[in-house]
Write a protein that holds these residues in place. Structure first.
Motif, PDB file in Angstrom:
ATOM      1  N   HIS A  98       0.659  -1.123  -0.032  1.00  0.00           N
ATOM      2  CA  HIS A  98       0.640   0.324  -0.025  1.00  0.00           C
ATOM      3  C   HIS A  98       1.206   1.051  -0.408  1.00  0.00           C
ATOM      4  CE1 HIS A  98      -3.129  -2.780   1.049  1.00  0.00           C
ATOM      5  NE2 HIS A  98      -3.518  -2.587   0.344  1.00  0.00           N
ATOM      6  N   HIS A 114      -4.604   0.340   6.085  1.00  0.00           N
ATOM      7  CA  HIS A 114      -3.540   0.056   4.889  1.00  0.00           C
ATOM      8  C   HIS A 114      -2.632   1.201   5.065  1.00  0.00           C
ATOM      9  CE1 HIS A 114      -7.052   2.711   4.414  1.00  0.00           C
ATOM     10  NE2 HIS A 114      -6.226   2.634   2.862  1.00  0.00           N
ATOM     11  N   TYR A 122      -0.494  -4.896   8.253  1.00  0.00           N
ATOM     12  CA  TYR A 122      -1.201  -3.812   9.008  1.00  0.00           C
ATOM     13  C   TYR A 122      -0.929  -3.895  10.221  1.00  0.00           C
ATOM     14  CZ  TYR A 122      -4.161  -4.818   4.312  1.00  0.00           C
ATOM     15  OH  TYR A 122      -4.684  -4.683   3.600  1.00  0.00           O
ATOM     16  N   GLY A 130      -7.774  -4.791   8.914  1.00  0.00           N
ATOM     17  CA  GLY A 130      -7.692  -4.275   7.954  1.00  0.00           C
ATOM     18  C   GLY A 130      -9.112  -4.606   7.127  1.00  0.00           C
ATOM     19  N   ILE A 163     -10.397   3.351  -2.149  1.00  0.00           N
ATOM     20  CA  ILE A 163      -9.604   3.518  -3.469  1.00  0.00           C
ATOM     21  C   ILE A 163     -10.256   3.810  -4.911  1.00  0.00           C
ATOM     22  CG2 ILE A 163      -8.752   0.836  -4.821  1.00  0.00           C
ATOM     23  CD1 ILE A 163      -8.881  -0.812  -2.829  1.00  0.00           C
ATOM     24  N   HIS A 169      -2.770   3.271  -5.600  1.00  0.00           N
ATOM     25  CA  HIS A 169      -2.857   2.182  -3.851  1.00  0.00           C
ATOM     26  C   HIS A 169      -2.295   1.273  -3.854  1.00  0.00           C
ATOM     27  CE1 HIS A 169      -6.432   1.516  -0.717  1.00  0.00           C
ATOM     28  NE2 HIS A 169      -5.621   0.134  -0.925  1.00  0.00           N
ATOM     29  N   MET A 207     -15.318  -1.548  -4.624  1.00  0.00           N
ATOM     30  CA  MET A 207     -13.471  -2.153  -4.933  1.00  0.00           C
ATOM     31  C   MET A 207     -13.872  -2.727  -6.186  1.00  0.00           C
ATOM     32  SD  MET A 207     -12.210  -2.548  -2.816  1.00  0.00           S
ATOM     33  CE  MET A 207     -10.880  -3.821  -2.554  1.00  0.00           C
ATOM     34  N   GLY A 248     -10.234  -3.058  -7.798  1.00  0.00           N
ATOM     35  CA  GLY A 248      -9.481  -4.745  -7.654  1.00  0.00           C
ATOM     36  C   GLY A 248     -10.607  -5.808  -8.084  1.00  0.00           C
ATOM     37  N   TYR A 292     -15.647  -9.044  -2.049  1.00  0.00           N
ATOM     38  CA  TYR A 292     -14.422  -9.675  -1.680  1.00  0.00           C
ATOM     39  C   TYR A 292     -15.041 -11.444  -1.264  1.00  0.00           C
ATOM     40  CZ  TYR A 292     -10.316  -7.149  -4.032  1.00  0.00           C
ATOM     41  OH  TYR A 292      -9.691  -6.428  -4.400  1.00  0.00           O
ATOM     42  N   PHE A 346     -14.339  -9.318   3.009  1.00  0.00           N
ATOM     43  CA  PHE A 346     -15.563  -8.268   3.083  1.00  0.00           C
ATOM     44  C   PHE A 346     -16.718  -8.223   3.066  1.00  0.00           C
ATOM     45  CE2 PHE A 346     -11.690  -5.822   0.897  1.00  0.00           C
ATOM     46  CZ  PHE A 346     -10.730  -6.365   1.901  1.00  0.00           C
ATOM     47  N   ARG A 375     -11.518 -13.458  -4.618  1.00  0.00           N
ATOM     48  CA  ARG A 375     -10.531 -13.211  -3.406  1.00  0.00           C
ATOM     49  C   ARG A 375     -10.967 -14.602  -2.266  1.00  0.00           C
ATOM     50  NH1 ARG A 375      -9.047  -8.812  -6.720  1.00  0.00           N
ATOM     51  NH2 ARG A 375      -7.576  -7.943  -6.196  1.00  0.00           N
ATOM     52  N   ASP A 407      -1.336 -10.107   1.786  1.00  0.00           N
ATOM     53  CA  ASP A 407      -2.345  -8.699   3.027  1.00  0.00           C
ATOM     54  C   ASP A 407      -2.210 -10.255   4.429  1.00  0.00           C
ATOM     55  OD1 ASP A 407      -3.321  -6.502   2.233  1.00  0.00           O
ATOM     56  OD2 ASP A 407      -5.134  -7.040   0.832  1.00  0.00           O
ATOM     57  N   HIS A 413      -7.511 -10.592   5.166  1.00  0.00           N
ATOM     58  CA  HIS A 413      -8.107 -10.592   4.165  1.00  0.00           C
ATOM     59  C   HIS A 413      -8.339 -11.888   3.613  1.00  0.00           C
ATOM     60  CE1 HIS A 413      -6.978  -5.981   4.456  1.00  0.00           C
ATOM     61  NE2 HIS A 413      -7.369  -5.934   3.008  1.00  0.00           N
ATOM     62  N   LYS A 466      -7.699 -14.980  -5.563  1.00  0.00           N
ATOM     63  CA  LYS A 466      -6.634 -14.188  -6.446  1.00  0.00           C
ATOM     64  C   LYS A 466      -5.740 -14.679  -6.367  1.00  0.00           C
ATOM     65  CE  LYS A 466      -4.597  -9.554  -5.358  1.00  0.00           C
ATOM     66  NZ  LYS A 466      -4.050  -9.336  -3.980  1.00  0.00           N
TER      67      LYS A 466
HETATM   68  C1  LIG Z   1      -6.602  -2.075   2.739  1.00  0.00           C
HETATM   69  C2  LIG Z   1      -7.078  -3.807   1.765  1.00  0.00           C
HETATM   70  O1  LIG Z   1      -8.887  -4.069   2.208  1.00  0.00           O
HETATM   71  C3  LIG Z   1      -7.079  -3.015   0.251  1.00  0.00           C
HETATM   72  O2  LIG Z   1      -6.761  -2.350  -0.157  1.00  0.00           O
HETATM   73  C4  LIG Z   1      -6.867  -5.092  -0.198  1.00  0.00           C
HETATM   74  O3  LIG Z   1      -5.099  -4.652   0.200  1.00  0.00           O
HETATM   75  C5  LIG Z   1      -6.404  -4.654  -2.005  1.00  0.00           C
HETATM   76  O4  LIG Z   1      -6.838  -6.246  -2.084  1.00  0.00           O
HETATM   77  P1  LIG Z   1      -5.905  -6.399  -3.256  1.00  0.00           P
HETATM   78  O5  LIG Z   1      -4.957  -6.005  -3.917  1.00  0.00           O
HETATM   79  O6  LIG Z   1      -5.958  -8.593  -3.217  1.00  0.00           O
HETATM   80  O7  LIG Z   1      -7.309  -6.223  -4.199  1.00  0.00           O
END
Ligand SMILES: CC(=O)[C@@H](O)[C@H](O)COP(=O)(O)O
Ligand SMILES: Cc1ncc(C[n+]2csc(CCOP(=O)(O)OP(=O)(O)O)c2C)c(N)n1
Ligand SMILES: [Mg+2]
Length: 634
Positions: A43, A74, A101, A115, A180, A298, A347, A350, A393, A396, A421, A428, A432, A478
């Motif tokens: 990050h 992050h 984190y 996280g 993001i 990011h 997201m 991502g 994800y 989440f 993911r 992460d 995560h 992922k």
């Molecule tokens: C901080 C956070 O939760 C996201 O930035 C996460 O790290 C994203 O993961 P990816 O890189 O797999 O999209």
């Protein structure tokens, strides 16, 4: 000037630094951040943006006593650098190294391992409340929360509760106009309006001048603060939303001016009751490419080192990820069926959904970091006759457990969950990894739970899911996608696919480790062990018609899944066998045991979990040998 950062062993070392030294420290921290992203993805832009805020906080408070929580976590790298972890910083996000984190196992300055966004205000309030009840009401509690995380429902639940708090509570809103992706929604608009406040735009200069005349300590500060607040309240109306909730609102102020930050922090320290300090920062500050393109920066790919910082190749390269297959499959069903909508909870980047945002306009919804709302919102759409796809994800989506139950499954609504993911997310780490989705989905009646064995199957499953009149969930990890050459059997509800029949044992794989399972079966064949290979496809309904006879006939059975064993696919199989009165004592489940998997390299973690071809083959060999041994005794 000699380098300062290497000399800092704890924030106490900042005490003697003058303004110029603190500014120099900010430069040095940014250099270290740049060096890090020249070696690995991490990050970046969020961390660049909070350097001054972090220094000012640690210079003002004593977080061995006071409490500090960085929301989401992050943006915690500068904090790690000034809290004694400079020497280990080059281990960041590698196996056994620093976590990306906050991590209480690393430092007393990290209070919670976090996280997921949105919890900081609640947890800090709990700390303040605990300190008050324990007779430590002189302790200060600080939550730093970004403008992206702020609209989370939990934050508003906490704000609603803040008024009753006895302890000292400071909420710092770190407003950089970004989640993001660019932040969206009514709260974002409100923050934009607050930025237009003359307090920030013009009157600010007057305030700064006045502040410079105020000593940092002592009564004049309090007097000034009172006047300042009255001024804000009477004339400027900034932050009335918070004021009306019983929370003192101050700001917005420039978050890149350490001295200004320090003065405000000293002032709000004397404030009683909950206070929100609105700090304006620039995501990516100090490194122009990141400030210009904070979305890309990011978590950028490894930067090529150059003199000022680094330069990232803008091509992603490599083969296509499961994420891309999912995105393309969703686009395809959206083109064919006008009632299909797509949702992301902040997201978009991502999940590679940006092209869908552009193509489908009003059928694309970015709800912000509000997963619970997203799922209930999707339920409403489904009730209205639409076919929403909720693309969140795995980790989440846990924030919406109850909405999956109550608003979706209980109503038997045709909401499709595409859970990206799902499995090991590598660098992460434990916050995560998507380990629990099989369990939290298959738990509910009406839910259809599936996982593709390869890339093309993911495409087929998306199309299948929107054709079903029940809630459906599809998980994928992922990683780069693979395709397994074979005569494909079409997706049919609750039907597994048998790729190969063998007589010595069976491997039943749920999900994309199928390619590894297939390799394992090939390795075993070389050893003369002839094994059945099944692509389970469905964890619910499970294909008992195909699988139970295999269970009965096979000397051993190994189930493979990139998920928590407890509640996972293998457990579902054991339950099914038990209900059918079939002995399953020869079933070995491969997956994630009852522990939190730490961060590291994906391949390495999978190997440790014996979820790669070598591990699966090894387990099968051992089971085959044990079976031979028992047979020879009879
Ligand atoms: C901080 C956070 O939760 C996201 O930035 C996460 O790290 C994203 O993961 P990816 O890189 O797999 O999209
Ligand atoms: C519950 C949850 N949903 C989504 C995410 C993914 N995520 C991590 S950081 C982030 C953006 C946060 O924006 P903000 O709080 O403003 O921090 P910034 O990066 O702008 O500093 C998102 C969406 C998450 N960590 N937790
Ligand atoms: Mg932000």
């Amino acid at each position: 000037m000699a380098e300062l950062l290497p000399t800092i062993k704890s924030p106490e070392d900042l005490t003697g630094f003058n303004a110029a030294q603190l500014d120099q420290l900010a430069v040095e921290i940014r250099e270290v951040l740049c060096n890090l992203v020249a070696t690995r993805t991490a990050h970046f832009a969020s961390n660049l943006g909070v350097v001054e805020l972090c220094i000012a906080l640690h210079r003002t408070f004593d977080f061995t006593q006071d409490r500090l929580i960085w929301d989401t976590g992050h943006q915690v790298y500068p904090h790690k650098l000034v809290t004694g972890r400079y020497d280990q910083f080059n281990t960041m996000r590698t196996k056994g190294g620093l976590m990306g984190y906050p991590n209480p196992h690393e430092s007393e300055y990290d209070l919670f391992m976090t996280g997921h966004a949105g919890a900081s205000v609640s947890t800090v309030m709990g700390l303040a409340s605990g300190d008050f009840l324990n007779g430590n009401s002189d302790r200060h509690s600080v939550a730093v929360i970004g403008d992206g995380a702020f609209p989370s429902g939990m934050v508003f639940e906490a704000l609603n509760n803040a008024k009753v708090l006895n302890g000292n509570l400071l909420i710092i809103l770190n407003d950089n106009k970004m989640s993001i992706c660019p932040r969206v929604g009514g709260v974002a608009d409100y923050f934009d309006r607050l930025r237009m406040n003359p307090f920030y735009t013009g009157f600010k200069n007057e305030v700064v001048k006045a502040l410079n005349m105020v000593p940092v300590f002592g009564d004049p500060t309090e007097r000034f603060l009172a006047q300042l607040k009255e001024g804000v309240k009477a004339g400027l109306h900034g932050g009335m939303l918070f004021e009306e909730l019983g929370i003192n609102y101050i700001g917005p102020i420039d978050g890149h001016n350490i001295q200004l930050l320090r003065k405000y922090l000293e002032m709000v320290k004397t404030q009683k009751g909950p206070t929100l300090l609105h700090v304006v920062t620039e995501k990516g500050h100090g490194y122009d490419p990141a400030a210009e393109d904070p979305v890309y920066y990011h978590t950028p790919p490894v930067l090529r080192k150059s003199e000022d910082c680094g330069e990232a190749p803008k091509t992603s390269g490599g083969s296509k990820a499961y994420t891309n297959y999912a995105r393309d499959a969703i686009a395809d069903v959206m083109r064919k069926n006008q009632s299909v909508t797509i949702m992301t909870a902040a997201m978009c980047q991502g999940t590679k959904m940006e092209p869908l945002r552009d193509e489908f306009g009003d059928r694309f919804f970015d709800t912000g970091i509000c997963e619970s709302h997203t799922v209930a919102f999707a339920a409403g759409q489904a009730k209205a006759g639409l076919r929403p796809i909720v693309n969140i994800y795995s980790t989440f989506l846990q924030r919406s457990f109850d909405q999956v139950f109550q608003e979706v499954a209980l109503q038997d609504l045709p909401v499709v969950f595409t859970m990206d993911r799902a499995g090991i997310t590598a660098a992460d780490g434990p916050t995560h990894h998507g380990m629990y989705d099989i369990g939290y989905m298959r738990l509910f009646p009406n839910m259809i739970v599936m996982a593709p064995g390869d890339a093309d199957e993911l495409t087929e499953m998306v199309s299948f899911a929107v054709s079903v009149d029940h809630p459906t969930a599809i998980r994928y990890p992922k990683t780069n996608a693979e395709n397994i050459a074979r005569d494909r059997q079409p997706i049919e509800l609750g039907k597994a696919e048998v790729l190969k029949r063998g007589s010595d044992g069976a491997v039943i794989c749920y999900g994309t480790q199928l390619a590894e399972a297939k390799k394992a079966v090939e390795l075993l064949a070389k050893d003369g062990i002839d094994v059945t290979l099944v692509n389970a496809r469905f964890a619910k309904p499970i294909d008992s018609e195909t699988i139970l006879p295999i269970l009965k006939e096979s000397p051993f059975v190994v189930t493979v899944e990139e998920a928590a064993l407890m509640t996972g696919f293998g457990s579902a199989l054991l339950e099914t066998a038990n209900e059918a009165g079939i002995d399953a004592s020869h079933v070995k489940r491969l997956g994630i045991a009852d522990l939190f998997v730490q961060h590291g390299d994906r391949a390495e973690i999978l190997a440790e979990l014996q979820l790669d071809s070598l591990g699966i083959a090894q387990v099968c060999r051992e089971l085959a040998a044990a079976h031979d041994e028992i047979s020879s005794q009879h």
